[in-house]
Design a protein around this motif. Structure first.
Motif, short mmCIF file in Angstrom:
data_model
loop_
_atom_site.label_atom_id
_atom_site.label_comp_id
_atom_site.label_asym_id
_atom_site.label_seq_id
_atom_site.Cartn_x
_atom_site.Cartn_y
_atom_site.Cartn_z
N TYR A 32 0.82 -1.20 0.00
CA TYR A 32 0.00 0.00 0.00
C TYR A 32 0.85 1.26 0.00
O TYR A 32 1.88 1.33 0.68
N ASN A 53 4.55 2.38 -2.04
CA ASN A 53 4.61 1.15 -1.26
C ASN A 53 6.04 0.72 -0.97
O ASN A 53 6.35 0.19 0.10
N ASN A 74 8.70 -1.30 6.37
CA ASN A 74 7.72 -2.33 6.06
C ASN A 74 7.85 -3.56 6.95
O ASN A 74 6.88 -4.26 7.21
#
Length: 124
Positions: A32, A53, A74
């Motif tokens: 995302y 992302n 992440n």
């Protein structure tokens, strides 16, 4: 269930710094794009900074360029907004939001999932 939770807001004096965090749960953040937005009393919600992302693309509102930095980890499913040299006009509720597009302009309508927001107040 997809959830975003902001933290790190508070009351600071002009010139000071804050780091906001946006923690995701219920989904894997690395698919995302994420944006930080803010809304001051009586004003429309505006884009502050957005990141793709992968983290390779970012954009910033002119009003925060050179003072704010967006980043993401992440592995920790978290996106950050480092805010330096804060000004009284930065006072607002700050929201993070996600879109399944890999990168998106920093426009609220492009983002589908929103956190509840965290208050940032800059005042002497």
């Amino acid at each position: 269930q997809l959830q975003l939770v902001e933290s790190g807001g508070g009351l600071v004096q002009p010139g000071e710094s804050l780091r906001l965090s946006c923690a995701a749960s219920g989904f894997t953040l690395n698919y995302y794009a994420i944006g930080w937005f803010r809304q001051a009393p009586g004003k429309e919600r505006e884009g502050v900074s957005c990141i793709s992302n992968s983290g390779s693309n970012t954009n910033y509102a002119d009003s925060v360029k050179g003072r704010f930095t967006i980043s993401r980890d992440n592995a920790k499913n978290t996106v950050y907004l480092q805010m330096n040299s804060l000004k009284p006009e930065d006072t607002a509720i700050y929201f993070c939001a996600a879109t399944s597009r890999l990168f998106s302009p920093c426009v609220p309508a492009r983002y589908d999932y929103w956190g509840q927001g965290t208050q940032v107040t800059v005042s002497s």
